[in-house]
Design a protein around this motif. Structure first.
Motif, PDB file in Angstrom:
ATOM      1  N   ARG A   1       0.836  -1.202   0.000  1.00  0.00           N
ATOM      2  CA  ARG A   1       0.000   0.000   0.000  1.00  0.00           C
ATOM      3  C   ARG A   1       0.872   1.254   0.000  1.00  0.00           C
ATOM      4  N   TRP A   2       1.886   1.265   0.869  1.00  0.00           N
ATOM      5  CA  TRP A   2       2.774   2.424   0.984  1.00  0.00           C
ATOM      6  C   TRP A   2       3.546   2.649  -0.320  1.00  0.00           C
ATOM      7  N   THR A   3       4.037   1.571  -0.914  1.00  0.00           N
ATOM      8  CA  THR A   3       4.785   1.685  -2.166  1.00  0.00           C
ATOM      9  C   THR A   3       3.892   2.225  -3.278  1.00  0.00           C
ATOM     10  N   GLY A   4       2.670   1.712  -3.351  1.00  0.00           N
ATOM     11  CA  GLY A   4       1.718   2.213  -4.340  1.00  0.00           C
ATOM     12  C   GLY A   4       1.414   3.682  -4.152  1.00  0.00           C
ATOM     13  N   GLN A   5       1.309   4.119  -2.904  1.00  0.00           N
ATOM     14  CA  GLN A   5       1.053   5.528  -2.605  1.00  0.00           C
ATOM     15  C   GLN A   5       2.232   6.402  -3.016  1.00  0.00           C
ATOM     16  N   ARG A   6       3.442   5.907  -2.814  1.00  0.00           N
ATOM     17  CA  ARG A   6       4.636   6.654  -3.226  1.00  0.00           C
ATOM     18  C   ARG A   6       4.647   6.872  -4.742  1.00  0.00           C
ATOM     19  N   VAL A   7       4.340   5.813  -5.482  1.00  0.00           N
ATOM     20  CA  VAL A   7       4.301   5.905  -6.941  1.00  0.00           C
ATOM     21  C   VAL A   7       3.201   6.865  -7.379  1.00  0.00           C
TER      22      VAL A   7
ATOM     23  N   TYR B   1      -3.492  -0.999  -9.887  1.00  0.00           N
ATOM     24  CA  TYR B   1      -3.494  -0.884 -11.351  1.00  0.00           C
ATOM     25  C   TYR B   1      -4.801  -0.320 -11.879  1.00  0.00           C
ATOM     26  N   ALA B   2      -5.909  -0.615 -11.206  1.00  0.00           N
ATOM     27  CA  ALA B   2      -7.194  -0.032 -11.615  1.00  0.00           C
ATOM     28  C   ALA B   2      -7.153   1.485 -11.430  1.00  0.00           C
TER      29      ALA B   2
ATOM     30  N   ASP C   1     -12.893   4.932 -26.947  1.00  0.00           N
ATOM     31  CA  ASP C   1     -12.391   3.729 -26.270  1.00  0.00           C
ATOM     32  C   ASP C   1     -11.222   4.065 -25.352  1.00  0.00           C
ATOM     33  N   ALA C   2     -11.470   4.958 -24.428  1.00  0.00           N
ATOM     34  CA  ALA C   2     -10.410   5.376 -23.512  1.00  0.00           C
ATOM     35  C   ALA C   2      -9.956   4.224 -22.624  1.00  0.00           C
ATOM     36  N   ARG C   3     -10.862   3.298 -22.300  1.00  0.00           N
ATOM     37  CA  ARG C   3     -10.497   2.182 -21.418  1.00  0.00           C
ATOM     38  C   ARG C   3      -9.418   1.314 -22.046  1.00  0.00           C
ATOM     39  N   LEU C   4      -9.613   0.901 -23.300  1.00  0.00           N
ATOM     40  CA  LEU C   4      -8.610   0.056 -23.953  1.00  0.00           C
ATOM     41  C   LEU C   4      -7.332   0.837 -24.236  1.00  0.00           C
ATOM     42  N   ALA C   5      -7.460   2.123 -24.525  1.00  0.00           N
ATOM     43  CA  ALA C   5      -6.263   2.946 -24.718  1.00  0.00           C
ATOM     44  C   ALA C   5      -5.454   2.978 -23.426  1.00  0.00           C
ATOM     45  N   ALA C   6      -6.137   3.084 -22.294  1.00  0.00           N
ATOM     46  CA  ALA C   6      -5.450   3.089 -21.000  1.00  0.00           C
ATOM     47  C   ALA C   6      -4.776   1.752 -20.726  1.00  0.00           C
TER      48      ALA C   6
END
Length: 199
Positions: free
Chosen positions: A68-74, A135-136, A155-160
């Protein structure tokens, strides 16, 4: 007791907890999942094993907190890149994508820690859940920035999804330290891929 002293007393437990999280991240990066134990983490943090058990139910819970902390840093680094990019929607989107090609995100130690988390997604349900959420959120941010840049994009979802895959691959190579391309070339590839997807 003064207000200042009282405040320090309240903050101190959080500091100790955070030292364990940072020690866990370092152990995952340098020792791998298999050797990241209570003993190794506490040695790195310079505390007794009892302190870890005071804040966490065990190593698994600490690893989850570390993810969680690493994801928050990114996420913070990505948001900072967008903030300094200005108001132009295309520039903001490119800033978000290319921030992964520079420190603090493009880092051998962060990569090693991240790979440890990836390896646990198949065996640890909590890590898998956090991985999916991180990732979501990343893809959602890209979709939001695409919508700012191209409100009519269908199609922003597939582009993402495609942009996430591209960034992950380039980030992986750059973080390993032996990429056959430069940071600027990675950014240029991301820009070309973006324009192609949103053409």
């Amino acid at each position: 007791m003064s207000a200042k002293q009282s405040s320090f007393t309240r903050e101190q437990p959080d500091d100790r907890r955070q030292s364990l999280v940072e020690a866990c991240a370092h152990c995952l990066a340098t020792l791998g999942v298999g050797n990241t134990s209570v003993r190794a983490i506490c040695k790195e943090a310079g505390v007794s094993p009892g302190l870890l058990r005071h804040y966490f139910s065990g190593v698994d819970a600490l690893i989850a907190a570390t993810y969680r902390w690493t994801g928050q840093r990114v996420s913070f680094a990505l948001d900072q890149a967008v903030e300094v990019a200005g108001n132009d929607p295309r520039t903001r989107l490119l800033a978000y994508l290319t921030a992964s090609f520079r420190p603090p995100i493009a880092s051998p130690e962060l990569l090693a820690t991240w790979l440890a988390f990836w390896s646990l997604t198949k065996t640890d349900a909590l890590i898998a859940k956090q991985h999916a959420e991180i990732y979501a959120d990343y893809r959602s941010d890209i979709e939001r920035l695409i919508a700012e840049f191209r409100p009519d994009q269908k199609d922003a979802r597939l582009a993402a999804v495609a942009l996430t895959a591209l960034v992950d691959g380039l980030w992986l190579e750059l973080s390993l330290g032996s990429a056959p391309f430069t940071t600027d070339e990675a950014a240029a590839l991301a820009e070309k891929w973006l324009d192609h997807l949103l053409d």
